[in-house]
Scaffold this motif. Structure first.
Motif, PDB file in Angstrom:
ATOM      1  N   MET A 156      -1.120  -8.895  -2.374  1.00  0.00           N
ATOM      2  CA  MET A 156      -0.234  -8.902  -3.529  1.00  0.00           C
ATOM      3  C   MET A 156       0.001 -10.304  -4.094  1.00  0.00           C
ATOM      4  O   MET A 156       0.688 -10.456  -5.106  1.00  0.00           O
ATOM      5  CB  MET A 156       1.104  -8.258  -3.182  1.00  0.00           C
ATOM      6  CG  MET A 156       1.900  -8.940  -2.098  1.00  0.00           C
ATOM      7  SD  MET A 156       3.473  -8.086  -1.820  1.00  0.00           S
ATOM      8  CE  MET A 156       4.039  -8.897  -0.326  1.00  0.00           C
TER       9      MET A 156
ATOM     10  N   LEU B 200       6.191  -2.552  -8.338  1.00  0.00           N
ATOM     11  CA  LEU B 200       6.045  -2.647  -6.888  1.00  0.00           C
ATOM     12  C   LEU B 200       4.704  -3.283  -6.546  1.00  0.00           C
ATOM     13  O   LEU B 200       3.660  -2.845  -7.034  1.00  0.00           O
ATOM     14  CB  LEU B 200       6.127  -1.243  -6.267  1.00  0.00           C
ATOM     15  CG  LEU B 200       5.757  -1.104  -4.780  1.00  0.00           C
ATOM     16  CD1 LEU B 200       6.733  -1.867  -3.900  1.00  0.00           C
ATOM     17  CD2 LEU B 200       5.704   0.380  -4.401  1.00  0.00           C
TER      18      LEU B 200
ATOM     19  N   SER C  51       1.338  -8.203   5.704  1.00  0.00           N
ATOM     20  CA  SER C  51       1.603  -7.042   6.550  1.00  0.00           C
ATOM     21  C   SER C  51       0.934  -7.214   7.907  1.00  0.00           C
ATOM     22  O   SER C  51      -0.247  -7.538   7.981  1.00  0.00           O
ATOM     23  CB  SER C  51       1.095  -5.750   5.890  1.00  0.00           C
ATOM     24  OG  SER C  51       1.822  -5.465   4.710  1.00  0.00           O
TER      25      SER C  51
ATOM     26  N   THR D  34       9.568 -11.349  -0.268  1.00  0.00           N
ATOM     27  CA  THR D  34       8.891 -10.278   0.456  1.00  0.00           C
ATOM     28  C   THR D  34       9.861  -9.534   1.355  1.00  0.00           C
ATOM     29  O   THR D  34      10.664 -10.141   2.070  1.00  0.00           O
ATOM     30  CB  THR D  34       7.743 -10.862   1.307  1.00  0.00           C
ATOM     31  OG1 THR D  34       6.810 -11.520   0.440  1.00  0.00           O
ATOM     32  CG2 THR D  34       7.022  -9.766   2.077  1.00  0.00           C
TER      33      THR D  34
ATOM     34  N   TYR E 209       6.162  -5.880   1.019  1.00  0.00           N
ATOM     35  CA  TYR E 209       6.201  -5.489  -0.393  1.00  0.00           C
ATOM     36  C   TYR E 209       7.171  -6.375  -1.155  1.00  0.00           C
ATOM     37  O   TYR E 209       8.034  -7.049  -0.585  1.00  0.00           O
ATOM     38  CB  TYR E 209       6.593  -4.020  -0.547  1.00  0.00           C
ATOM     39  CG  TYR E 209       8.053  -3.731  -0.246  1.00  0.00           C
ATOM     40  CD1 TYR E 209       8.993  -3.643  -1.275  1.00  0.00           C
ATOM     41  CD2 TYR E 209       8.502  -3.545   1.057  1.00  0.00           C
ATOM     42  CE1 TYR E 209      10.327  -3.379  -1.002  1.00  0.00           C
ATOM     43  CE2 TYR E 209       9.820  -3.288   1.336  1.00  0.00           C
ATOM     44  CZ  TYR E 209      10.736  -3.203   0.303  1.00  0.00           C
ATOM     45  OH  TYR E 209      12.067  -2.953   0.574  1.00  0.00           O
TER      46      TYR E 209
ATOM     47  N   LEU F 109       2.451  -4.522  -2.986  1.00  0.00           N
ATOM     48  CA  LEU F 109       2.432  -4.317  -1.545  1.00  0.00           C
ATOM     49  C   LEU F 109       1.154  -4.849  -0.942  1.00  0.00           C
ATOM     50  O   LEU F 109       0.131  -4.988  -1.626  1.00  0.00           O
ATOM     51  CB  LEU F 109       2.587  -2.837  -1.199  1.00  0.00           C
ATOM     52  CG  LEU F 109       1.386  -1.922  -1.497  1.00  0.00           C
ATOM     53  CD1 LEU F 109       1.312  -0.794  -0.491  1.00  0.00           C
ATOM     54  CD2 LEU F 109       1.491  -1.353  -2.910  1.00  0.00           C
TER      55      LEU F 109
ATOM     56  N   LEU G  98       6.128   4.134   0.519  1.00  0.00           N
ATOM     57  CA  LEU G  98       6.943   3.167  -0.210  1.00  0.00           C
ATOM     58  C   LEU G  98       7.490   3.761  -1.511  1.00  0.00           C
ATOM     59  O   LEU G  98       8.650   3.537  -1.871  1.00  0.00           O
ATOM     60  CB  LEU G  98       6.124   1.924  -0.516  1.00  0.00           C
ATOM     61  CG  LEU G  98       6.351   0.712   0.396  1.00  0.00           C
ATOM     62  CD1 LEU G  98       5.390  -0.412   0.034  1.00  0.00           C
ATOM     63  CD2 LEU G  98       7.782   0.223   0.296  1.00  0.00           C
TER      64      LEU G  98
END
Length: 265
Positions: A52, A72, A82, A19, A32, A74, A101
């Motif tokens: 994710m 990707l 997050s 991450t 992400y 996220l 992003l």
């Protein structure tokens, strides 16, 4: 914690399976994972209160990495890894995080894979960046669920600034709908008019989905302006579509769309 200023990405190894963190100008931080590769980059957009680390997101990422494709994953701010408060989140804020992003990683073309609420978010991202979004794959896509999925009495409470709590069939804690998210959702309703998206779209939906009616995918198919929209209904499929056969269908759908976009079988 490794913070990366907006628009500044450090050199990354062959695959960033660990991450990383991306900072937006207003100090929001988004966790992400990214693996570089060829063709349009896959961007997985989780559902409401999902992240994710889910099975579908991980399967898409692992398959992309094995095939040498860019992908990707996220976590929206306030979700998963997050930082932030979930109650401060909204579709508009999370849309901006996805776009930030994509820009920071310099992804020229993307295929968005949106699950449930992520299927609504993918439409908003595609509308905001039509030149970059070359394909959409929805998994039980749930556009406008703040409207059709909320009882009238609860709408009145939300309009008064109160949080509404509902039983959660997927975990021990009740599911909240916060006033900010609901109001922002009501400002981003899409199904009452033509949706000016022209890229290929493939919608997967289980007909035993107790949360998002499968007929909604047919309604979305009619609303999209694109002439290339496919709907696949899974007769015994539930909302999550996370069984091995559902994951196989998802990965096959991804393969088929990327093959069509790149001209490679």
């Amino acid at each position: 914690m490794h913070l990366v200023p907006d628009g500044v990405m450090p050199p990354y190894p062959a695959a960033m399976t660990e991450t990383r963190f991306h900072a937006l100008p207003d100090d929001r931080i988004v966790a992400y994972r990214f693996t570089p590769g060829t063709g349009p980059a896959l961007v997985f957009l989780p559902g409401y209160m999902s992240d994710m680390a889910g099975g579908k997101a991980t399967a898409v990422f692992d398959a992309a990495r094995a095939r040498g494709r860019a992908c990707l994953l996220l976590d929206y701010s306030g979700c998963g890894e997050s930082p932030g408060l979930f109650e401060h989140g909204s579709l508009s804020l999370w849309k901006d995080e996805v776009l930030s992003l994509i820009a920071a990683l310099e992804l020229e073309q993307v295929v968005l894979v949106g699950s449930s609420m992520g299927g609504w978010l993918m439409l908003l991202v595609a509308l905001a960046a039509p030149a970059k979004v070359t394909g959409l794959i929805g998994i039980a896509a749930a556009p406008d669920f703040t409207d059709w999925g909320v009882a009238q009495m609860d709408k009145a409470l939300l309009a008064d600034g109160e949080t509404v709590w509902e039983d959660n069939p997927y975990g021990p804690e009740p599911t909240p709908t916060h006033p900010l998210f609901w109001a922002d959702g009501q400002a981003n309703l899409l199904l009452d008019a033509e949706i000016p998206i022209d890229c290929p779209v493939h919608l997967l939906h289980g007909q035993c989905d107790p949360d998002v009616p499968w007929e909604l995918s047919l309604q979305l198919e009619q609303a999209l302006r694109s002439g290339d929209v496919q709907v696949t209904l899974i007769k015994d499929g539930d909302h999550r579509l996370s069984r091995p056969e559902d994951i196989a269908l998802l990965l096959g759908t991804v393969d088929a769309m990327l093959a069509a976009l790149t001209g490679k079988a």
